[in-house]
Scaffold this active site. Structure first.
Site, short mmCIF file in Angstrom:
data_model
loop_
_atom_site.label_atom_id
_atom_site.label_comp_id
_atom_site.label_asym_id
_atom_site.label_seq_id
_atom_site.Cartn_x
_atom_site.Cartn_y
_atom_site.Cartn_z
N LEU A 17 9.02 34.23 -48.20
CA LEU A 17 9.13 33.81 -49.40
C LEU A 17 8.32 34.97 -50.38
CD1 LEU A 17 10.27 31.41 -50.65
CD2 LEU A 17 7.64 30.64 -50.57
N ASP A 18 9.08 35.62 -51.23
CA ASP A 18 8.25 36.63 -52.09
C ASP A 18 7.06 36.18 -52.80
OD1 ASP A 18 10.43 38.26 -51.29
OD2 ASP A 18 11.66 37.56 -53.34
N ARG A 19 6.18 36.92 -52.96
CA ARG A 19 5.01 36.74 -53.72
C ARG A 19 5.12 35.83 -54.83
NH1 ARG A 19 0.57 41.02 -56.24
NH2 ARG A 19 -0.59 39.62 -57.31
N ARG A 37 17.55 37.39 -55.81
CA ARG A 37 17.31 37.99 -57.13
C ARG A 37 18.18 39.06 -57.21
NH1 ARG A 37 11.24 39.36 -55.69
NH2 ARG A 37 11.21 40.51 -57.97
#
Length: 336
Positions: free
Chosen positions: A167-169, A267
């Site tokens: 999970l991206d920041r 994204r």
């Protein structure tokens, strides 16, 4: 429902239980996971090795590791070899040991931790946007793992940190951790086989051309640019399924499901089809005016089969307030 139940057949384990124990002064050095299987009539005269592989789904490596311990493989409380033939009614017990001292040290740090679910095999968390999952340069004590280490410490447990998926920041929502080697391996395999299904919600720019669709475009690194990904013919296959929940004037609320798990996949894919995630600092095509911390992307739901019991489980992380505010603002603007 994502229709996962039928995919979980064959992974049921009867009478599974867990145990953690203290060595000295309450300090945990070794974690163990105990698996029990009651021998059924159809198992009569089968060797222990076959039950370990077929019923308990243990790999050869896991079986070899269990054989090293006095309590590793037992039938009715007596240590046995994998060649022993069983009879109905006997209890096969396997103890999977894990050496916690070999884990990389993560500094426990007190802080809010939203736990969606926890048992002896896994823990499901709701990560806030703006927080990294693992300690890294500049984030040695303020990562999600630091807070999870504190939680384990306060609970009298110790585990190697094993995130299942990424999970991206700047992405909020569900993230899963396995508490032992066995559970993590099974959960990871489920992901590879499409048996662990996660759905995201995103506020995306523009008017979507289709209500439902699939983006099947390979993703690769961008040469010379660290951490930026791109759609490229020489990349790894990446598949994203989407459904438009609500189309507004200039924006769309989109539900997305990943078939593959490439870095920044949603994204990159949404930006490539000119519907970038709102407020995306890397792939957004314009500066958005929405009041949100991080991009408007949330890991919303997760369905999986429990790695030990095979039970179908569903988790849901509430949509964060700032993303709800973004949606309300987008809806209001579409009414003007």
């Amino acid at each position: 429902s994502l229709g996962i139940a039928h995919r979980c057949r064959g992974v049921q384990v009867r009478g599974a239980e867990a145990l953690y124990f203290n060595e000295v002064a309450g300090i945990l050095y070794m974690a163990v996971r105990v698996l029990n299987y009651r021998v059924m009539p159809q198992d009569d005269r089968k060797p222990v090795r076959e039950l370990l592989q077929v019923q308990l789904k243990l790999s050869r490596r896991e079986i070899s590791h269990a054989k090293m311990y006095e309590d590793g493989i037992m039938v009715d409380g007596v240590r046995v070899t994998v060649r022993k033939e069983v009879v109905p009614g006997e209890m096969l017990q396997v103890t999977l040991h894990e050496n916690i001292e070999q884990a990389s040290e993560i500094i426990p740090q007190e802080g809010p931790l939203e736990i969606l679910y926890e048992d002896e095999d896994l823990i499901c968390l709701n990560k806030p946007a703006g927080m990294v999952v693992h300690p890294s340069h500049g984030h040695f004590t303020d990562s999600l793992c630091n807070r999870l280490a504190w939680h384990y410490q306060q609970s009298g447990e110790a585990h190697v940190m094993r995130a299942v998926g990424r999970l991206d920041r700047e992405t909020s929502g569900i993230i899963l951790f396995g508490k032992n080697r066995r559970a993590t391996a099974v959960l990871s395999m489920q992901g590879q086989k499409g048996q662990r299904l996660k759905e995201y919600l995103a506020l995306c720019a523009g008017t979507m051309e289709q209500q439902d669709g699939t983006i099947d475009l390979p993703i690769s690194d961008t040469p010379g640019v660290r951490m930026i990904r791109r759609v490229s013919p020489d990349g790894d296959r990446a598949v994203t399924h989407f459904h438009v929940e609500q189309q507004m004037e200039g924006y769309a609320l989109v539900r997305l499901q990943l078939e593959t798990g490439r870095t920044h996949q949603i994204r990159v894919h949404m930006a490539h089809i000119r519907h970038a995630v709102v407020n995306d600092p890397l792939y957004g095509w314009k500066k958005d005016h929405f009041p949100i911390k991080g991009q408007a992307l949330h890991s919303h739901t997760l369905e999986l089969c429990h790695p030990i019991t095979g039970e179908v489980m569903h988790f849901e992380a509430p949509v964060p307030e700032d993303m709800i505010n973004c949606l309300n603002l987008a809806r209001k603007e579409s009414m003007l």
